[in-house]
Design an enzyme around this catalytic site. Structure first.
Site, PDB file in Angstrom:
ATOM      1  N   GLY A  22       0.829  -1.212   0.000  1.00 43.63           N
ATOM      2  CA  GLY A  22       0.000   0.000   0.000  1.00 43.63           C
ATOM      3  C   GLY A  22       0.860   1.258   0.000  1.00 43.63           C
ATOM      4  N   GLY A  24       1.752   3.257  -2.390  1.00 43.44           N
ATOM      5  CA  GLY A  24       1.545   4.278  -3.432  1.00 43.44           C
ATOM      6  C   GLY A  24       0.739   5.473  -2.971  1.00 43.44           C
ATOM      7  N   LEU A  27      -0.596   7.160   3.949  1.00 46.71           N
ATOM      8  CA  LEU A  27       0.453   7.000   4.964  1.00 46.71           C
ATOM      9  C   LEU A  27       1.603   6.140   4.445  1.00 46.71           C
ATOM     10  N   PHE A 105     -14.490   0.067   5.344  1.00 48.70           N
ATOM     11  CA  PHE A 105     -15.611   0.990   5.149  1.00 48.70           C
ATOM     12  C   PHE A 105     -16.464   0.973   6.397  1.00 48.70           C
ATOM     13  N   SER A 113     -22.803  -7.891   3.616  1.00 48.20           N
ATOM     14  CA  SER A 113     -22.850  -9.272   3.125  1.00 48.20           C
ATOM     15  C   SER A 113     -21.607  -9.987   3.645  1.00 48.20           C
ATOM     16  N   TYR A 155      -8.277   0.588  17.584  1.00 46.36           N
ATOM     17  CA  TYR A 155      -9.391  -0.325  17.856  1.00 46.36           C
ATOM     18  C   TYR A 155      -9.030  -1.799  17.603  1.00 46.36           C
ATOM     19  N   LYS A 170      -7.567  -6.285  12.104  1.00 45.08           N
ATOM     20  CA  LYS A 170      -6.414  -5.607  12.726  1.00 45.08           C
ATOM     21  C   LYS A 170      -6.051  -6.298  14.039  1.00 45.08           C
ATOM     22  N   GLY A 197      -3.951   6.975  15.577  1.00 42.92           N
ATOM     23  CA  GLY A 197      -5.269   7.606  15.654  1.00 42.92           C
ATOM     24  C   GLY A 197      -5.522   8.303  14.334  1.00 42.92           C
ATOM     25  N   PRO A 198      -6.274   9.393  14.318  1.00 41.19           N
ATOM     26  CA  PRO A 198      -6.593  10.039  13.039  1.00 41.19           C
ATOM     27  C   PRO A 198      -5.421  10.774  12.385  1.00 41.19           C
TER      28      PRO A 198
HETATM   29  C1  HXC Z   1     -20.973  -2.015   2.577  1.00 36.25           C
HETATM   30  C2  HXC Z   1     -19.562  -2.594   0.837  1.00 36.25           C
HETATM   31  C3  HXC Z   1     -19.032  -1.270   0.799  1.00 36.25           C
HETATM   32  C4  HXC Z   1     -19.560  -0.313   1.741  1.00 36.25           C
HETATM   33  C5  HXC Z   1     -18.052  -2.443  -0.738  1.00 36.25           C
HETATM   34  N1  HXC Z   1     -18.921  -3.277  -0.135  1.00 36.25           N
HETATM   35  N2  HXC Z   1     -18.092  -1.219  -0.183  1.00 36.25           N
HETATM   36  N3  HXC Z   1     -20.503  -2.965   1.721  1.00 36.25           N
HETATM   37  N4  HXC Z   1     -20.525  -0.740   2.607  1.00 36.25           N
HETATM   38  N5  HXC Z   1     -19.116   0.943   1.771  1.00 36.25           N
HETATM   39  C6  HXC Z   1     -19.174  -4.691  -0.456  1.00 36.25           C
HETATM   40  C7  HXC Z   1     -19.609  -4.878  -1.913  1.00 36.25           C
HETATM   41  O1  HXC Z   1     -20.995  -4.665  -2.063  1.00 36.25           O
HETATM   42  C8  HXC Z   1     -19.195  -6.332  -2.154  1.00 36.25           C
HETATM   43  O2  HXC Z   1     -20.097  -7.221  -1.535  1.00 36.25           O
HETATM   44  C9  HXC Z   1     -17.905  -6.470  -1.347  1.00 36.25           C
HETATM   45  O3  HXC Z   1     -17.945  -5.424  -0.338  1.00 36.25           O
HETATM   46  C10 HXC Z   1     -16.668  -6.283  -2.210  1.00 36.25           C
HETATM   47  O4  HXC Z   1     -16.761  -5.005  -2.832  1.00 36.25           O
HETATM   48  P1  HXC Z   1     -15.848  -4.577  -4.068  1.00 36.25           P
HETATM   49  O5  HXC Z   1     -16.128  -3.156  -4.380  1.00 36.25           O
HETATM   50  O6  HXC Z   1     -15.978  -5.600  -5.156  1.00 36.25           O
HETATM   51  O7  HXC Z   1     -14.378  -4.764  -3.429  1.00 36.25           O
HETATM   52  P2  HXC Z   1     -12.993  -4.229  -3.940  1.00 36.25           P
HETATM   53  O8  HXC Z   1     -13.086  -3.664  -5.327  1.00 36.25           O
HETATM   54  O9  HXC Z   1     -11.995  -5.313  -3.658  1.00 36.25           O
HETATM   55  O10 HXC Z   1     -12.696  -2.969  -2.980  1.00 36.25           O
HETATM   56  C11 HXC Z   1     -12.251  -3.145  -1.680  1.00 36.25           C
HETATM   57  C12 HXC Z   1     -12.821  -2.086  -0.753  1.00 36.25           C
HETATM   58  C13 HXC Z   1     -12.445  -0.649  -1.231  1.00 36.25           C
HETATM   59  C14 HXC Z   1     -12.300  -2.371   0.660  1.00 36.25           C
HETATM   60  C15 HXC Z   1     -14.321  -2.208  -0.759  1.00 36.25           C
HETATM   61  O11 HXC Z   1     -12.946   0.336  -0.322  1.00 36.25           O
HETATM   62  C16 HXC Z   1     -10.953  -0.453  -1.364  1.00 36.25           C
HETATM   63  O12 HXC Z   1     -10.400  -0.729  -2.415  1.00 36.25           O
HETATM   64  N6  HXC Z   1     -10.281   0.013  -0.300  1.00 36.25           N
HETATM   65  C17 HXC Z   1      -8.803   0.168  -0.240  1.00 36.25           C
HETATM   66  C18 HXC Z   1      -8.341   1.389   0.499  1.00 36.25           C
HETATM   67  C19 HXC Z   1      -9.027   1.656   1.832  1.00 36.25           C
HETATM   68  O13 HXC Z   1     -10.070   1.110   2.169  1.00 36.25           O
HETATM   69  N7  HXC Z   1      -8.390   2.545   2.594  1.00 36.25           N
HETATM   70  C20 HXC Z   1      -8.899   2.970   3.895  1.00 36.25           C
HETATM   71  C21 HXC Z   1      -8.064   2.419   4.987  1.00 36.25           C
HETATM   72  S1  HXC Z   1      -8.485   3.264   6.470  1.00 36.25           S
HETATM   73  P3  HXC Z   1     -21.248  -7.999  -2.411  1.00 36.25           P
HETATM   74  O14 HXC Z   1     -21.972  -8.821  -1.406  1.00 36.25           O
HETATM   75  O15 HXC Z   1     -22.083  -6.915  -3.011  1.00 36.25           O
HETATM   76  O16 HXC Z   1     -20.506  -8.813  -3.431  1.00 36.25           O
HETATM   77  C22 HXC Z   1      -8.297   2.221   7.788  1.00 36.25           C
HETATM   78  C23 HXC Z   1      -8.313   2.698   9.237  1.00 36.25           C
HETATM   79  C24 HXC Z   1      -8.863   4.050   9.475  1.00 36.25           C
HETATM   80  O17 HXC Z   1      -8.142   1.097   7.624  1.00 36.25           O
HETATM   81  C25 HXC Z   1      -8.955   4.449  10.925  1.00 36.25           C
HETATM   82  C26 HXC Z   1      -9.278   5.930  11.039  1.00 36.25           C
HETATM   83  C27 HXC Z   1      -9.086   6.507  12.378  1.00 36.25           C
HETATM   84  P1  NAP Z   2      -5.015   4.424   1.841  1.00 35.44           P
HETATM   85  O1  NAP Z   2      -4.281   5.555   1.203  1.00 35.44           O
HETATM   86  O2  NAP Z   2      -6.340   4.041   1.295  1.00 35.44           O
HETATM   87  O3  NAP Z   2      -4.034   3.174   1.854  1.00 35.44           O
HETATM   88  C1  NAP Z   2      -4.440   1.845   1.660  1.00 35.44           C
HETATM   89  C2  NAP Z   2      -3.527   1.220   0.627  1.00 35.44           C
HETATM   90  O4  NAP Z   2      -3.768  -0.191   0.573  1.00 35.44           O
HETATM   91  C3  NAP Z   2      -3.729   1.767  -0.791  1.00 35.44           C
HETATM   92  O5  NAP Z   2      -2.496   2.191  -1.313  1.00 35.44           O
HETATM   93  C4  NAP Z   2      -4.259   0.577  -1.576  1.00 35.44           C
HETATM   94  O6  NAP Z   2      -3.763   0.618  -2.924  1.00 35.44           O
HETATM   95  C5  NAP Z   2      -3.688  -0.583  -0.799  1.00 35.44           C
HETATM   96  N1  NAP Z   2      -4.461  -1.823  -0.966  1.00 35.44           N
HETATM   97  C6  NAP Z   2      -5.787  -2.001  -0.775  1.00 35.44           C
HETATM   98  N2  NAP Z   2      -6.132  -3.264  -1.079  1.00 35.44           N
HETATM   99  C7  NAP Z   2      -4.989  -3.901  -1.455  1.00 35.44           C
HETATM  100  C8  NAP Z   2      -4.699  -5.214  -1.877  1.00 35.44           C
HETATM  101  N3  NAP Z   2      -5.657  -6.151  -1.984  1.00 35.44           N
HETATM  102  N4  NAP Z   2      -3.407  -5.528  -2.181  1.00 35.44           N
HETATM  103  C9  NAP Z   2      -2.425  -4.595  -2.072  1.00 35.44           C
HETATM  104  N5  NAP Z   2      -2.645  -3.328  -1.684  1.00 35.44           N
HETATM  105  C10 NAP Z   2      -3.915  -2.987  -1.380  1.00 35.44           C
HETATM  106  O7  NAP Z   2      -5.268   4.720   3.395  1.00 35.44           O
HETATM  107  P2  NAP Z   2      -4.270   5.194   4.576  1.00 35.44           P
HETATM  108  O8  NAP Z   2      -5.069   6.079   5.448  1.00 35.44           O
HETATM  109  O9  NAP Z   2      -2.990   5.664   4.028  1.00 35.44           O
HETATM  110  O10 NAP Z   2      -4.052   3.826   5.377  1.00 35.44           O
HETATM  111  C11 NAP Z   2      -2.767   3.218   5.500  1.00 35.44           C
HETATM  112  C12 NAP Z   2      -2.748   2.297   6.704  1.00 35.44           C
HETATM  113  O11 NAP Z   2      -2.932   3.051   7.899  1.00 35.44           O
HETATM  114  C13 NAP Z   2      -3.831   1.230   6.713  1.00 35.44           C
HETATM  115  O12 NAP Z   2      -3.324   0.043   7.253  1.00 35.44           O
HETATM  116  C14 NAP Z   2      -4.864   1.811   7.652  1.00 35.44           C
HETATM  117  O13 NAP Z   2      -5.663   0.821   8.220  1.00 35.44           O
HETATM  118  C15 NAP Z   2      -3.952   2.465   8.659  1.00 35.44           C
HETATM  119  N6  NAP Z   2      -4.585   3.505   9.488  1.00 35.44           N
HETATM  120  C16 NAP Z   2      -4.862   4.712   8.945  1.00 35.44           C
HETATM  121  C17 NAP Z   2      -5.388   5.704   9.769  1.00 35.44           C
HETATM  122  C18 NAP Z   2      -5.664   7.072   9.248  1.00 35.44           C
HETATM  123  O14 NAP Z   2      -6.103   7.926  10.020  1.00 35.44           O
HETATM  124  N7  NAP Z   2      -5.410   7.367   7.985  1.00 35.44           N
HETATM  125  C19 NAP Z   2      -5.646   5.435  11.109  1.00 35.44           C
HETATM  126  C20 NAP Z   2      -5.349   4.172  11.623  1.00 35.44           C
HETATM  127  C21 NAP Z   2      -4.799   3.215  10.804  1.00 35.44           C
HETATM  128  P3  NAP Z   2      -4.546  -0.023  -4.197  1.00 35.44           P
HETATM  129  O15 NAP Z   2      -5.940   0.496  -4.156  1.00 35.44           O
HETATM  130  O16 NAP Z   2      -3.719   0.428  -5.367  1.00 35.44           O
HETATM  131  O17 NAP Z   2      -4.466  -1.516  -4.025  1.00 35.44           O
END
Ligand code: HXC
Ligand code: NAP
Length: 300
Positions: A22, A24, A27, A105, A113, A155, A170, A197-198
């Protein structure tokens, strides 16, 4: 000196090669940039090659460091092995892994699901143990010392409503960290975690706090420093400083630790009386006077 300036001395990571999943965006990109500035070679991986290439181009220009973008879905063990082989072909050795890739999410759990839960758990938990296992086997076979750092969340320890798949995954990554810190110490492989945290990033904020979805009065509370006693969010360089230290040899005696960097946020949610912070001083005057008078009346 200020908290958001680079912390380690120049050359602290000279001769190291790290893999950042991750790497690219968000963080992962910030930590990669600092590793490069400190002299490490960095391989950044994720699913989207175009994003990785753009980041590699930008960071090469900014730091002059060596960075290799490789597309690799962390849910695919074969792709991880291929990424490991390409890294070895380019840099000859691998000294550390940063498990940073994640998916998440916000949703009431009963609306999800089972496939939605699989999606998050597979990226976060399976992705981390697949990558760790593939590299661990290599390091053990090569008798190569190494370090693994995983980015979890606060969390992971407390649990959290509305992000249950992420919390479960996690927590698993944290359990892996603490377990392998002991089991693989004999091979010279250290394991640590950071619980941020955030730290606002586009990837997290667009998915967790889409501004257009939250009513005005709730936006700040959910998307900013609402629960942080220090009244600010984290800056990327602060996290990069901590990560670079934990990946470096300066932290050689730290093993199996999770370092929270959240301005006191999770404790604020936990302490029984913490919400009394909202009571102004004048009201404390009244409260104390009433309590003292009640106590005195009981004594009389
Ligand atoms: C409910 C959802 C949903 C949503 C997708 N789904 N988004 N369900 N609410 N918002 C469901 C879909 O309907 C589908 O189920 C299944 O999840 C797979 O969805 P896809 O879109 O096909 O998955 P995919 O393309 O692999 O995308 C993965 C993803 C997407 C997790 C859904 O958000 C992603 O690419 N995220 C990567 C980066 C990311 O999330 N970064 C944030 C990290 S922050 P069905 O049943 O319909 O097939 C973090 C900590 C933050 O981790 C802490 C802050 C303090
Ligand atoms: P982000 O930019 O969305 O980073 C998530 C990265 O994961 C993306 O680069 C994404 O790239 C990659 N990724 C997702 N699915 C993948 C897969 N199947 N294979 C390989 N790579 C994949 O979010 P971020 O906020 O920087 O988060 C970074 C880390 O910090 C995460 O572990 C998150 O849980 C943690 N965190 C963040 C916060 C915050 O406040 N931001 C707080 C607590 C913890 P692609 O879409 O190209 O695959």
């Amino acid at each position: 000196m200020s908290y958001n300036q680079p912390m380690l001395r120049e050359g602290s990571l000279d001769g190291k090669t790290f893999i950042v999943t991750g790497g690219g965006t968000g963080l992962g990109k910030a930590m990669t940039k600092y590793f490069l500035e400190l002299g490490a070679n960095v391989v950044i991986t994720s699913r989207k090659l175009a994003v990785l290439e753009e980041t590699a181009h930008e960071l090469t220009k900014e730091t002059g460091g060596k960075i290799l973008p490789i597309a690799c879905d962390v849910r695919d063990y074969g792709a991880i092995e291929a990424m490991k082989d390409k890294t070895l072909a380019e840099f000859g050795q691998i000294n550390g892994l940063l498990n940073n890739a994640a998916g998440n999410f916000i949703s009431p759990t009963e609306r999800l699901s089972h496939r939605a839960i699989d999606t998050v758990v597979d990226i976060v938990l399976k992705g981390s143990y697949y990558t760790t296992l593939a590299l661990g086997k290599h390091w053990i076979e090569q008798k190569q010392k190494a370090t693994v750092l995983s980015i979890v969340t606060t969390y992971a320890s407390t649990g959290s409503a509305f992000v249950v798949p992420s919390a479960m995954a996690k927590a698993g990554v944290l359990a892996m960290t603490r377990s392998l810190a002991v089991e693989w110490a004999k091979y010279g492989i250290r394991f640590n975690a950071i619980a941020p945290g955030p730290f606002p990033t586009k990837g997290a904020w667009d998915r967790l706090f889409p501004v257009e979805a939250f009513p005005e009065h709730l936006r700040e509370r959910f998307s900013d420093y609402g629960n942080v006693p220090l009244k600010r969010v984290g800056e990327h360089q602060e996290l990069a400083n901590l990560a670079a230290y934990l990946m470096s040899d300066f932290s050689s005696y730290i093993n199996g630790e999770v370092v929270t960097i959240d301005g006191g946020e999770w404790l604020n949610g936990a302490g029984e009386f913490n919400h009394l912070n909202e009571i102004p001083n004048e009201m404390w005057d009244i409260i104390q006077a009433v309590i003292k008078s009640n106590t005195k009346n009981k004594k009389d």
